[in-house]
Motif scaffolding. Structure first.
Motif, mmCIF file in Angstrom:
data_model
loop_
_atom_site.group_PDB
_atom_site.id
_atom_site.type_symbol
_atom_site.label_atom_id
_atom_site.label_comp_id
_atom_site.label_asym_id
_atom_site.label_seq_id
_atom_site.Cartn_x
_atom_site.Cartn_y
_atom_site.Cartn_z
ATOM 1 N N UNK A 102 36.689 20.475 -36.863
ATOM 2 C CA UNK A 102 36.293 20.921 -35.534
ATOM 3 C C UNK A 102 37.334 21.773 -34.820
ATOM 4 N N UNK A 103 38.572 21.778 -35.314
ATOM 5 C CA UNK A 103 39.641 22.445 -34.580
ATOM 6 C C UNK A 103 40.513 23.270 -35.524
ATOM 7 N N UNK A 104 40.945 24.442 -35.055
ATOM 8 C CA UNK A 104 41.910 25.253 -35.794
ATOM 9 C C UNK A 104 42.801 25.979 -34.795
ATOM 10 N N UNK A 105 44.045 26.180 -35.201
ATOM 11 C CA UNK A 105 45.007 26.891 -34.364
ATOM 12 C C UNK A 105 45.744 27.906 -35.230
ATOM 13 N N UNK A 106 45.555 29.177 -34.906
ATOM 14 C CA UNK A 106 46.162 30.283 -35.653
ATOM 15 C C UNK A 106 47.273 30.893 -34.805
ATOM 16 N N UNK A 136 49.495 23.820 -47.838
ATOM 17 C CA UNK A 136 49.841 22.415 -47.622
ATOM 18 C C UNK A 136 48.662 21.771 -46.917
ATOM 19 N N UNK A 137 48.677 20.463 -46.804
ATOM 20 C CA UNK A 137 47.598 19.772 -46.141
ATOM 21 C C UNK A 137 47.488 20.249 -44.696
ATOM 22 N N UNK A 138 46.311 20.747 -44.342
ATOM 23 C CA UNK A 138 45.988 21.243 -43.003
ATOM 24 C C UNK A 138 46.600 22.603 -42.680
ATOM 25 N N UNK A 150 46.493 26.276 -38.667
ATOM 26 C CA UNK A 150 46.559 24.819 -38.743
ATOM 27 C C UNK A 150 45.160 24.249 -38.523
ATOM 28 N N UNK A 151 44.644 23.488 -39.526
ATOM 29 C CA UNK A 151 43.307 22.901 -39.459
ATOM 30 C C UNK A 151 43.390 21.402 -39.744
ATOM 31 N N UNK A 152 43.589 20.580 -38.715
ATOM 32 C CA UNK A 152 43.665 19.136 -38.941
ATOM 33 C C UNK A 152 42.314 18.499 -39.231
ATOM 34 N N UNK A 153 41.232 19.207 -38.957
ATOM 35 C CA UNK A 153 39.890 18.684 -39.178
ATOM 36 C C UNK A 153 38.871 19.795 -39.102
#
Length: 309
Positions: A180-184, A129-131, A175-178
């Motif tokens: 510069x940032x990711x949350x696994x 899905x998106x992001x 989760x990658x909203x952009x």
């Protein structure tokens, strides 16, 4: 161990940086650009590779110096970061290698290391899905040289290559909203602790039973990564890892956090500040009676050469 303070620090860094100029793009953002080979041929970039190397050096000498001090001192710190990012269709594959090493020598203290970290992270993602990605993550972390602690100025052997080493394998969502940032985050993570050295293994350090060379843990894992060019001269790079062992004291969450601030002074000269925080409930080397865990803090500030490639 309550990890709220380091986590809040990480969030504050992210909140502050997100409020800055949104036009600055990170390294991964460039992976979608096209390279113009000639007027009739273009190709989509699927790999983005590069790295950064910094070297800081300080030396001092004293002779008949009334104010006192060591006759000789030498400090060398170095940091190497290599990255390789892949992106095509729904598939992504991110790889980073961090290696830092510091060496200190003085007349009174002798020679000792003050930094040593080898850290490899690889993460594969499939977009759902998106992001959002379904992801698999692999992490290896250790050090290269023999290390010692110095309680009461007594040198005590505490680490070596693969002693300890941490190998982590995790399945979860990313989760990658952009760029510069990711949350696994993952509820199913296996972590192996390796203590290869016989003398350290015999002491039962780092959560490994006395005489054994490895221990396996199973639990939940979360990792947040953030890279931001705050302006043309200042860059921040941070990572926060949290792990809870289902099998033993799951409420005592292990923490690994690394932060690197870099200020570009000229084309090849930069000032850096590296601050690392580690809490491991199984590392009991630093309490007053060496029977309790403690928050480990490392802070290094330096000015020296820096090169990007």
């Amino acid at each position: 161990m309550k990890v709220f303070l380091p986590a809040i620090m990480f969030c504050l860094f992210a909140q502050f940086s997100f409020a800055q100029d949104q036009t600055v793009k990170g390294l991964k953002d460039e992976s979608a650009k096209t390279i113009k080979k000639d007027e009739k041929d273009t190709a989509n970039i699927t790999w983005r590779k590069g790295g950064l190397y910094s070297l800081n050096l300080a030396q001092g000498s004293l002779s008949n110096w009334a104010a006192g001090g060591d006759e000789f001192s030498l400090s060398v710190t170095s940091y190497l970061n290599l990255f390789s990012f892949y992106k095509k269709d729904r598939h992504s594959w991110d790889n980073t290698l961090d290696f830092s090493f510091g060496y200190l020598k003085t007349t009174s203290l002798g020679a000792r290391k003050n930094d040593d970290r080898l850290d490899f992270l690889s993460k594969y993602g499939y977009s759902i899905a998106k992001h959002w990605n379904l992801s698999a993550l692999f992490n290896f972390r250790s050090q290269l040289a023999r290390g010692y602690t110095y309680p009461a100025n007594v040198r005590t052997f505490s680490s070596a290559f693969l002693s300890p080493a941490y190998v982590l394998l995790s399945l979860g969502v990313d989760y990658k909203p952009g760029p510069n940032f990711s949350f696994f985050i993952s509820p199913v993570t296996s972590r192996w602790i390796i203590v290869k050295n016989d003398s350290l293994s015999a002491k039962g350090l780092y959560g490994v039973k006395p005489g054994e060379h490895s221990a396996e843990e199973f639990g939940a894992f979360a990792s947040a990564n953030y890279i931001k060019d705050i302006n043309k001269s200042v860059q921040y790079r941070g990572r926060l890892d949290l792990f809870s062992n289902y099998k033993h004291n799951p409420q005592n969450v292990d923490l690994f956090m690394t932060n690197v601030f870099s200020v570009k002074l000229s084309k090849l000269l930069a000032a850096t500040w590296n601050i690392d925080l580690i809490y491991d409930d199984d590392v009991r080397l630093f309490g007053k009676n060496a029977h309790s865990p403690a928050l480990q803090i490392k802070s290094l500030i330096g000015v020296g050469l820096q090169a990007k490639f």
